[in-house]
Each structure stands twice: as structure tokens, then as C-alpha cells.
Design a protein around this motif. Structure first.
Motif, mmCIF file in Angstrom:
data_model
loop_
_atom_site.group_PDB
_atom_site.id
_atom_site.type_symbol
_atom_site.label_atom_id
_atom_site.label_comp_id
_atom_site.label_asym_id
_atom_site.label_seq_id
_atom_site.Cartn_x
_atom_site.Cartn_y
_atom_site.Cartn_z
ATOM 1 N N LEU A 38 1.839 62.585 -7.947
ATOM 2 C CA LEU A 38 2.816 61.518 -7.731
ATOM 3 C C LEU A 38 2.121 60.180 -7.466
ATOM 4 O O LEU A 38 2.540 59.141 -7.987
ATOM 5 N N ALA A 39 1.053 60.210 -6.690
ATOM 6 C CA ALA A 39 0.308 58.977 -6.414
ATOM 7 C C ALA A 39 -0.343 58.437 -7.690
ATOM 8 O O ALA A 39 -0.366 57.226 -7.918
ATOM 9 N N GLU A 42 2.259 56.635 -9.845
ATOM 10 C CA GLU A 42 2.520 55.282 -9.330
ATOM 11 C C GLU A 42 1.355 54.349 -9.645
ATOM 12 O O GLU A 42 1.553 53.200 -10.052
ATOM 13 N N SER A 43 0.146 54.841 -9.475
ATOM 14 C CA SER A 43 -1.041 54.033 -9.745
ATOM 15 C C SER A 43 -1.125 53.675 -11.231
ATOM 16 O O SER A 43 -1.478 52.550 -11.590
ATOM 17 N N ALA A 45 1.390 53.389 -13.363
ATOM 18 C CA ALA A 45 2.427 52.393 -13.655
ATOM 19 C C ALA A 45 1.982 51.007 -13.187
ATOM 20 O O ALA A 45 2.164 50.014 -13.895
ATOM 21 N N ALA A 46 1.381 50.928 -12.011
ATOM 22 C CA ALA A 46 0.895 49.645 -11.505
ATOM 23 C C ALA A 46 -0.242 49.118 -12.374
ATOM 24 O O ALA A 46 -0.318 47.919 -12.653
#
Length: 63
Positions: A38-39, A42-43, A45-46
Motif C-alpha cells: 500500500l505504501a 502511494e509512493s 502515484a506521487a
């Protein structure tokens, strides 16, 4: 010397989730386990919003 791409693993309902994030800029990350995957999502996408290979110059200048 470049390393060969990692094989993509299929996710099974009882298996540990895994994910890979790679970019033409050289970013190549791997995560294993629910929270780490999950992290990494997110990373990833950023990273797509800040990577010079994905963000047009005009958008970077406006920010």
C-alpha cells in the motif's frame, strides 16, 4: 551492466501481496506485505506527479 527485469508475481488469496514500481528515470522498487505494498502504491502515484519523465515542463514550472 543492467539487471534483467523482475518477473511479475501473480497474487493468490492466501499469498503475501507483492508489488513492483519502476520508471524510465531509474526508479526500481519492490514491496512485499500488505502495508508495504500500500505504501509503494502511494509512493508510485506521487512519483508520477514529480518525475521529470512524466510531468511536462510547463506543469513543473507552474507548480
Amino acid at each position: 551492466m543492467t539487471t534483467p527485469p523482475r518477473p511479475r508475481l501473480k497474487s493468490l488469496s492466501c499469498a503475501t501481496p507483492t508489488a513492483a514500481s519502476s520508471c524510465m528515470c531509474g526508479r526500481d522498487l519492490f514491496a512485499s506485505g500488505h502495508h508495504q505494498v500500500l505504501a509503494l502504491i502511494e509512493s508510485h502515484a506521487a512519483h508520477r506527479t514529480t518525475c521529470q519523465l512524466h510531468t511536462p515542463q510547463d506543469e513543473r514550472n507552474a507548480a
